[in-house]
Design a protein around this motif. Sequence first.
Motif, PDB file in Angstrom:
ATOM      1  N   ALA A 110      63.535  19.460  24.211  1.00 44.21           N
ATOM      2  CA  ALA A 110      63.450  18.017  24.018  1.00 44.21           C
ATOM      3  C   ALA A 110      62.814  17.402  25.258  1.00 44.21           C
ATOM      4  CB  ALA A 110      64.831  17.413  23.765  1.00 44.21           C
ATOM      5  N   GLY A 111      62.089  16.308  25.047  1.00 38.69           N
ATOM      6  CA  GLY A 111      61.451  15.671  26.197  1.00 38.69           C
ATOM      7  C   GLY A 111      60.576  14.512  25.776  1.00 38.69           C
ATOM      8  N   VAL A 112      59.497  14.317  26.508  1.00 41.11           N
ATOM      9  CA  VAL A 112      58.627  13.163  26.297  1.00 41.11           C
ATOM     10  C   VAL A 112      57.205  13.627  26.011  1.00 41.11           C
ATOM     11  CG1 VAL A 112      60.009  11.609  27.713  1.00 41.11           C
ATOM     12  CG2 VAL A 112      58.209  12.977  28.789  1.00 41.11           C
ATOM     13  N   GLU A 113      56.461  12.743  25.345  1.00 38.12           N
ATOM     14  CA  GLU A 113      55.059  13.002  25.036  1.00 38.12           C
ATOM     15  C   GLU A 113      54.243  11.755  25.344  1.00 38.12           C
ATOM     16  OE1 GLU A 113      54.017  15.099  21.419  1.00 38.12           O
ATOM     17  OE2 GLU A 113      52.464  13.631  20.964  1.00 38.12           O
ATOM     18  N   ALA A 114      53.105  11.938  25.990  1.00 39.52           N
ATOM     19  CA  ALA A 114      52.169  10.856  26.252  1.00 39.52           C
ATOM     20  C   ALA A 114      50.910  11.105  25.430  1.00 39.52           C
ATOM     21  CB  ALA A 114      51.833  10.793  27.738  1.00 39.52           C
ATOM     22  N   ASP A 115      50.547  10.132  24.590  1.00 40.20           N
ATOM     23  CA  ASP A 115      49.354  10.243  23.744  1.00 40.20           C
ATOM     24  C   ASP A 115      48.309   9.241  24.207  1.00 40.20           C
ATOM     25  OD1 ASP A 115      50.774  12.077  22.317  1.00 40.20           O
ATOM     26  OD2 ASP A 115      50.440  11.142  20.359  1.00 40.20           O
ATOM     27  N   LEU A 116      47.079   9.709  24.270  1.00 38.55           N
ATOM     28  CA  LEU A 116      45.936   8.851  24.558  1.00 38.55           C
ATOM     29  C   LEU A 116      45.065   8.867  23.307  1.00 38.55           C
ATOM     30  CD1 LEU A 116      44.687   7.172  26.870  1.00 38.55           C
ATOM     31  CD2 LEU A 116      43.395   9.204  27.519  1.00 38.55           C
ATOM     32  N   VAL A 117      44.995   7.717  22.624  1.00 36.27           N
ATOM     33  CA  VAL A 117      44.354   7.637  21.313  1.00 36.27           C
ATOM     34  C   VAL A 117      43.112   6.748  21.401  1.00 36.27           C
ATOM     35  CG1 VAL A 117      44.663   7.046  18.878  1.00 36.27           C
ATOM     36  CG2 VAL A 117      46.624   7.837  20.226  1.00 36.27           C
ATOM     37  N   ARG A 118      41.974   7.286  21.014  1.00 35.01           N
ATOM     38  CA  ARG A 118      40.758   6.487  20.918  1.00 35.01           C
ATOM     39  C   ARG A 118      40.625   5.967  19.494  1.00 35.01           C
ATOM     40  NH1 ARG A 118      36.122   5.229  23.508  1.00 35.01           N
ATOM     41  NH2 ARG A 118      34.195   5.019  22.305  1.00 35.01           N
ATOM     42  N   MET A 119      40.613   4.635  19.339  1.00 39.00           N
ATOM     43  CA  MET A 119      40.546   4.007  18.026  1.00 39.00           C
ATOM     44  C   MET A 119      39.189   3.325  17.880  1.00 39.00           C
ATOM     45  SD  MET A 119      43.055   1.220  16.184  1.00 39.00           S
ATOM     46  CE  MET A 119      42.536  -0.131  17.240  1.00 39.00           C
ATOM     47  N   SER A 120      38.465   3.715  16.825  1.00 41.46           N
ATOM     48  CA  SER A 120      37.143   3.147  16.544  1.00 41.46           C
ATOM     49  C   SER A 120      37.171   2.534  15.148  1.00 41.46           C
ATOM     50  CB  SER A 120      36.067   4.234  16.603  1.00 41.46           C
ATOM     51  OG  SER A 120      36.080   4.884  17.861  1.00 41.46           O
ATOM     52  N   PRO A 121      37.192   1.201  15.041  1.00 39.19           N
ATOM     53  CA  PRO A 121      37.239   0.570  13.714  1.00 39.19           C
ATOM     54  C   PRO A 121      35.919   0.697  12.976  1.00 39.19           C
ATOM     55  CG  PRO A 121      37.112  -1.099  15.432  1.00 39.19           C
ATOM     56  CD  PRO A 121      37.247   0.220  16.132  1.00 39.19           C
ATOM     57  N   PHE A 122      35.981   0.666  11.643  1.00 42.10           N
ATOM     58  CA  PHE A 122      34.777   0.672  10.819  1.00 42.10           C
ATOM     59  C   PHE A 122      35.040  -0.159   9.575  1.00 42.10           C
ATOM     60  CE2 PHE A 122      37.169   4.413   9.413  1.00 42.10           C
ATOM     61  CZ  PHE A 122      37.159   4.256   8.038  1.00 42.10           C
ATOM     62  N   ALA A 123      33.965  -0.547   8.897  1.00 44.86           N
ATOM     63  CA  ALA A 123      34.066  -1.334   7.666  1.00 44.86           C
ATOM     64  C   ALA A 123      32.962  -0.902   6.718  1.00 44.86           C
ATOM     65  CB  ALA A 123      33.967  -2.827   7.964  1.00 44.86           C
ATOM     66  N   SER A 124      33.170  -1.136   5.432  1.00 43.40           N
ATOM     67  CA  SER A 124      32.135  -0.808   4.447  1.00 43.40           C
ATOM     68  C   SER A 124      30.947  -1.745   4.629  1.00 43.40           C
ATOM     69  CB  SER A 124      32.711  -0.931   3.033  1.00 43.40           C
ATOM     70  OG  SER A 124      33.039  -2.286   2.776  1.00 43.40           O
ATOM     71  N   PRO A 125      29.737  -1.303   4.257  1.00 45.56           N
ATOM     72  CA  PRO A 125      28.541  -2.136   4.449  1.00 45.56           C
ATOM     73  C   PRO A 125      28.629  -3.493   3.764  1.00 45.56           C
ATOM     74  CG  PRO A 125      27.933   0.122   3.906  1.00 45.56           C
ATOM     75  CD  PRO A 125      29.409   0.015   3.715  1.00 45.56           C
ATOM     76  N   SER A 126      29.403  -3.577   2.676  1.00 43.37           N
ATOM     77  CA  SER A 126      29.497  -4.840   1.946  1.00 43.37           C
ATOM     78  C   SER A 126      30.436  -5.843   2.604  1.00 43.37           C
ATOM     79  CB  SER A 126      29.959  -4.570   0.510  1.00 43.37           C
ATOM     80  OG  SER A 126      31.234  -3.949   0.520  1.00 43.37           O
ATOM     81  N   GLU A 127      31.188  -5.410   3.593  1.00 35.40           N
ATOM     82  CA  GLU A 127      32.171  -6.278   4.230  1.00 35.40           C
ATOM     83  C   GLU A 127      31.528  -6.987   5.422  1.00 35.40           C
ATOM     84  OE1 GLU A 127      36.231  -7.688   4.269  1.00 35.40           O
ATOM     85  OE2 GLU A 127      34.979  -6.618   2.821  1.00 35.40           O
ATOM     86  N   ASP A 128      31.531  -8.311   5.377  1.00 30.83           N
ATOM     87  CA  ASP A 128      30.925  -9.108   6.449  1.00 30.83           C
ATOM     88  C   ASP A 128      31.997  -9.443   7.489  1.00 30.83           C
ATOM     89  OD1 ASP A 128      29.242 -10.601   7.965  1.00 30.83           O
ATOM     90  OD2 ASP A 128      29.320 -12.385   6.668  1.00 30.83           O
ATOM     91  N   VAL A 129      32.245  -8.493   8.395  1.00 31.43           N
ATOM     92  CA  VAL A 129      33.245  -8.699   9.443  1.00 31.43           C
ATOM     93  C   VAL A 129      32.656  -8.260  10.776  1.00 31.43           C
ATOM     94  CG1 VAL A 129      35.227  -8.399   7.916  1.00 31.43           C
ATOM     95  CG2 VAL A 129      34.267  -6.417   9.069  1.00 31.43           C
TER      96      VAL A 129
END
Length: 201
Positions: A110-129
């Motif tokens: 038992a112990g601890v965990e450190a996560d480093l997460v790279r998040m890259s958002p995306f959208a469908s071509p029809s979505e104007d965001v």
Amino acid sequence: SAPPLPPAAPAPVAAPPVPGPARQHRLRFGPRYELVWLGDGRHVEDGPGAVLGALLPGSVPVGLELAGYYRRPLKVAKGPVGARLQSLALDLLVSFETWRGARARLRLAAGVEADLVRMSPFASPSEDVQLAPSQWLKLALGRVALTYAHDVGTFMDLELTLGAQLDAGGTRFVFQRSSSSSDVLSPWPVRPLLSLGATVP
């Protein structure tokens, strides 16, 4: 006539060797491959890693375990928007050997965990965001694991681990609009994991 000779005593038979306890390594190192079920549908993170374990001095089988993992990219989407997640994980665990047999052992950690997460958002071509740029997120998790190790010859152990990540903070990945927000991924607070690996002394 001469009296009959007494029957000859049976020749001694060597007793089969009694198997001793499994060998004990003070230091072990090896590769692993791990799968983590995030919940929220069928989303699974997986990837390779490596573990370094050491028994502490003394008669009690207590040790430390350091492990690192690379998680392969995972794409999640809810409707027209989503995110691509890619993670690195580092674990520091305290372990205790709960059972030892002739060629196998069980180890609880038992112990601890450190996560480093790279998040890259995306959208469908029809979505104007307008999407936010990719960013790195830091997560602090707990971790528990039960490992079954089995000797293979005299030079290697195979290890099977069942466990869980513990996310007390309730991590959520959210798509934020100007007037509302929606969850892209809501992992379970307790996330089951499975890993298979091998270690050498």
